[in-house]
Design an enzyme around this catalytic site. Structure first.
Site, PDB file in Angstrom:
ATOM      1  N   THR A  13     -38.149  -1.256  14.464  1.00  0.00           N
ATOM      2  CA  THR A  13     -39.471  -1.820  14.755  1.00  0.00           C
ATOM      3  C   THR A  13     -39.424  -2.748  15.966  1.00  0.00           C
ATOM      4  O   THR A  13     -40.198  -2.596  16.915  1.00  0.00           O
ATOM      5  CB  THR A  13     -39.961  -2.612  13.522  1.00  0.00           C
ATOM      6  OG1 THR A  13     -39.878  -1.742  12.397  1.00  0.00           O
ATOM      7  CG2 THR A  13     -41.375  -3.094  13.695  1.00  0.00           C
ATOM      8  N   VAL A  14     -38.516  -3.734  15.937  1.00  0.00           N
ATOM      9  CA  VAL A  14     -38.491  -4.734  17.013  1.00  0.00           C
ATOM     10  C   VAL A  14     -37.939  -4.123  18.308  1.00  0.00           C
ATOM     11  O   VAL A  14     -38.439  -4.397  19.404  1.00  0.00           O
ATOM     12  CB  VAL A  14     -37.668  -5.972  16.595  1.00  0.00           C
ATOM     13  CG1 VAL A  14     -37.620  -6.994  17.723  1.00  0.00           C
ATOM     14  CG2 VAL A  14     -38.248  -6.591  15.328  1.00  0.00           C
ATOM     15  N   ALA A  43     -28.400   1.904  21.722  1.00  0.00           N
ATOM     16  CA  ALA A  43     -27.542   2.448  20.670  1.00  0.00           C
ATOM     17  C   ALA A  43     -28.297   2.447  19.352  1.00  0.00           C
ATOM     18  O   ALA A  43     -28.909   1.440  18.982  1.00  0.00           O
ATOM     19  CB  ALA A  43     -26.275   1.603  20.532  1.00  0.00           C
ATOM     20  N   GLY A 187     -46.338  -1.600   2.005  1.00  0.00           N
ATOM     21  CA  GLY A 187     -45.363  -1.733   3.086  1.00  0.00           C
ATOM     22  C   GLY A 187     -45.261  -3.147   3.657  1.00  0.00           C
ATOM     23  O   GLY A 187     -44.625  -3.368   4.670  1.00  0.00           O
ATOM     24  N   LYS A 205     -33.527 -19.544   8.456  1.00  0.00           N
ATOM     25  CA  LYS A 205     -34.327 -20.036   9.583  1.00  0.00           C
ATOM     26  C   LYS A 205     -34.358 -21.566   9.622  1.00  0.00           C
ATOM     27  O   LYS A 205     -34.221 -22.170  10.690  1.00  0.00           O
ATOM     28  CB  LYS A 205     -35.736 -19.456   9.483  1.00  0.00           C
ATOM     29  CG  LYS A 205     -35.758 -17.935   9.662  1.00  0.00           C
ATOM     30  CD  LYS A 205     -37.098 -17.341   9.253  1.00  0.00           C
ATOM     31  CE  LYS A 205     -37.127 -15.830   9.439  1.00  0.00           C
ATOM     32  NZ  LYS A 205     -38.292 -15.189   8.807  1.00  0.00           N
TER      33      LYS A 205
HETATM   34  N1  HSE Z   1     -38.758 -10.790   6.519  1.00  0.00           N
HETATM   35  C1  HSE Z   1     -39.308 -11.816   7.363  1.00  0.00           C
HETATM   36  C2  HSE Z   1     -40.619 -12.309   6.805  1.00  0.00           C
HETATM   37  C3  HSE Z   1     -39.571 -11.363   8.770  1.00  0.00           C
HETATM   38  O1  HSE Z   1     -41.111 -11.804   5.791  1.00  0.00           O
HETATM   39  O2  HSE Z   1     -41.141 -13.238   7.373  1.00  0.00           O
HETATM   40  C4  HSE Z   1     -38.362 -11.340   9.633  1.00  0.00           C
HETATM   41  O3  HSE Z   1     -37.814 -12.606   9.790  1.00  0.00           O
END
Ligand code: HSE
Length: 436
Positions: A13-14, A43, A187, A205
């Protein structure tokens, strides 16, 4: 000028978003960076997917080590995630003198000290704006924008999945399990949502933000982590009746004794802006001595929001590519020889306010017994709510909000309260932060 050459590891995705945005905004990005930024190698294990996204614009391989060792690659973008092969690839890229841009919060929260040391040794940069709160430039803000300040605390909604689930639980009065199942069907939540719902992703984080804010090494293994899996819809409802919203917050605070580093469901006054951040959005509130409170809000995930952060790092690294390594912005905001060894406080030493929910026999003296125990532990009550028992029932819910106290005092009080014969089952304890 010759383009800077980027090797991209992972075209999910990113990665796809990074490719798209770099192409779409190539001209403006070049004007900002001073030279074109070009993804020349990609890759991915899924060669067909890579071919669909990239076409003939870059060399495609399923051998990521070939990318990190390629002499023509200047910057490696790691979008694989996790601590396994991603760690080997990042360290190998650094050994080969490549700058690294990564969205991998797990890797940096757990192995960041080792990775930053390796990068320093080789004179390369590891940039990680996309690792925290997706598209919100919070790393840049804390590391550079607030560098005049003594930062006091940070509180963030830094996991979109759990914020979406909590918003739905509140809106629809549904249980955690019901909302999770729906979120997975749509999703919004991963098939295996453990890291999100157990608070681990948010802890990765806040670990990074804590290190940046206070100039310490990353110390993920010291974080206190609670997720939202056992949160009950009735607690969200009672909190609302008392003027609060429940959010999964990552919190880090500097105290005289050390640093608080914690993730848990938290009651926040509904009048705070951050309490009104709904759905999958992220927000980070930073309290600092000179500027006061600043709030950063935006999309914490998704292809293009996260690509926005990845490409901002690519532009930064491109500008500084030829700069003397000693004059680059330090990875963790403070000069590496100036990192502080502030201890992370155990949860017992954390000071916060509380929400308590008790199921009690509805008879005289019960409240007096409970409040006496709280008073004996120097815990002051702020507000209280008693839910009328259903007709014929001899049991009532009592909800108590307390003023701030140390967690060890609350734990000792709760042990005694739970042992009272009139108290049925466990007492629900949630933390409350005024964030004023
Ligand atoms: N899984 C994370 C979220 C996103 O739900 O915020 C990616 O850091």
């Amino acid at each position: 000028m010759k383009p800077i050459q980027v090797g991209l590891l992972g075209i999910g995705t990113v990665g796809g978003g990074t490719f798209t945005v770099l192409n779409r905004n190539q001209e403006e990005i070049t004007r900002r960076a001073g030279r074109p930024i070009q993804i020349t190698m990609v890759a991915d294990k899924n060669l067909d997917l890579a071919r669909t996204v990239v076409g003939d614009a870059a060399t495609i391989t399923d051998d990521a080590f070939a990318v990190v060792r390629d002499p023509n690659v200047d910057i490696v973008v790691e979008l694989i995630g996790g601590y396994g092969i991603a760690k080997e690839l990042v360290l190998e890229a650094i050994r080969n003198g490549k700058h690294v841009v990564t969205a991998n919060k797990a890797l940096l929260a757990v192995h960041g000290n080792e990775i930053f040391a390796a990068a320093r040794e080789k004179g390369v940069t590891v940039a990680f704006e996309a690792a925290v709160a997706g598209g919100i430039p919070i790393i840049k803000a804390v590391r550079e924008g607030l560098s005049a300040n003594r930062i006091q605390w940070i509180a963030g909604i830094i996991n979109g999945t759990t914020n979406f689930i909590l918003s739905e639980m509140r809106d629809k009065g549904l249980s955690f399990n019901e909302v999770l199942a729906e979120a997975q069907r749509l999703g919004y939540a991963e098939a295996d949502p453990t890291f999100d719902v157990e608070g681990v992703d948010a802890a990765h984080k806040i670990t990074l933000l804590s290190a940046l804010a206070f100039g310490t090494p990353v110390q993920f293994n010291q974080a206190h982590i609670e997720g939202i899996t056992s949160l009950k819809a009735e607690d969200i409802r009672y909190a609302e009746q008392l003027g609060y919203r429940i959010k999964l917050l990552g919190i880090t605070r500097r105290t005289e004794a050390g640093v608080e580093l914690r993730v848990h469901p938290t009651l926040v006054p509904e009048k705070r802006l951050i309490a009104n951040v709904e759905g999958a959005m992220n927000a980070v509130l930073v309290q600092a001595d000179a500027v006061g409170a600043t709030l950063y809000y935006g999309k914490g995930a998704g292809a293009e929001p996260t690509a926005s952060a990845v490409i901002a790092d690519l532009v930064d690294v491109t500008r500084l590519h030829t700069a003397d390594p000693e004059h680059r912005v330090p990875h963790l905001a403070f000069q590496p020889d100036q990192l502080a060894e502030l201890p992370i406080l155990p949860i017992g030493e954390v000071e916060t306010a509380y929400y308590l929910r008790l199921s009690v026999e509805d008879k005289p003296g019960v409240l007096a017994d409970v409040t006496r125990i709280l008073a004996d532990h120097s815990i002051s009550i702020d507000a209280m709510l008693q839910r009328e028992p259903a007709e014929g029932a001899d049991q009532a819910d009592i909800i108590i909000l307390t003023h701030r106290t140390f967690e060890k005092h609350m734990s000792a009080a709760l042990e005694k309260i739970t042992a009272l014969s009139v108290v049925r089952g466990d007492v629900t304890r949630l933390r409350l932060e005024a964030l004023g």
